[in-house]
Write an enzyme that holds these catalytic residues in place. Structure first.
Site, mmCIF file in Angstrom:
data_model
loop_
_atom_site.group_PDB
_atom_site.id
_atom_site.type_symbol
_atom_site.label_atom_id
_atom_site.label_comp_id
_atom_site.label_asym_id
_atom_site.label_seq_id
_atom_site.Cartn_x
_atom_site.Cartn_y
_atom_site.Cartn_z
ATOM 1 N N ASN A 1 0.843 -1.189 0.000
ATOM 2 C CA ASN A 1 0.000 0.000 0.000
ATOM 3 C C ASN A 1 0.887 1.250 0.000
ATOM 4 O OD1 ASN A 1 -1.776 2.097 0.607
ATOM 5 N ND2 ASN A 1 -2.074 1.452 2.715
ATOM 6 N N CYS B 1 -4.060 0.362 6.027
ATOM 7 C CA CYS B 1 -3.567 -1.017 6.043
ATOM 8 C C CYS B 1 -3.225 -1.467 7.465
ATOM 9 C CB CYS B 1 -2.382 -1.177 5.101
ATOM 10 S SG CYS B 1 -1.061 0.018 5.347
#
Length: 161
Positions: A119, A127
């Site tokens: 991410n 995340c």
């Protein structure tokens, strides 16, 4: 054209990268999968005012949902995972397996974990809210102490880094 700025935060310096004025990266120092700084472009502190303002509000406990525009570049599967991450509410967690189920790919928990780890916009695309199936904190690109801090902070029980 890419530019970047750096801001202080409770989890350490955050590097914000913008492409044509749109956020495309938010990286912690020493973050796993952090790109080489050469691709961040020149430092320009003028283009990320809205992002910085929202991150400050988040860390002050006044913001639970970000609404800054951002652009993430990855594979189709990574994009699906990253989009699903944005649906995890503030202060809550889910597992890699649950995310795989939501994507209609129940056997893809490991692939979800790999996409989660790449991410490019940490914190805003949360995340850190993904945990292991046993409830344990598992890998986090910014390091487990930061993940622990962010989760505790969002639950209102901050811990020290």
């Amino acid at each position: 054209m890419r530019t970047h700025t750096v801001m202080d935060s409770p989890v350490g310096p955050l590097t914000l990268v913008a492409s044509d004025g749109v956020l495309c990266g938010l990286y912690m120092d020493e973050q796993r999968h952090r790109p080489a700084e050469e691709i961040f472009g020149p430092r320009d502190d003028r283009n990320s005012h809205d992002v910085i303002e929202q991150l400050i509000a988040y860390f002050e406990g006044d913001l639970t949902e970000f609404d800054v525009p951002f652009a993430m570049h990855g594979t189709e599967f990574q994009s699906l995972v990253w989009t699903e991450l944005t649906k995890i509410p503030y202060g809550e967690t889910t597992t890699y397996g649950e995310l795989a189920e939501r994507l209609g790919r129940p056997s893809a928990a490991r692939a979800v974990g790999l996409a989660n780890g790449k991410n490019p916009i940490s914190i805003i695309v949360p995340c850190h809210r993904v945990i292991g199936s046993t409830g344990n904190l598992t890998g986090y690109g910014g390091g487990l102490p930061r993940k622990r801090y962010l989760l505790a902070f969002e639950k209102g029980t901050p811990v020290l880094l």
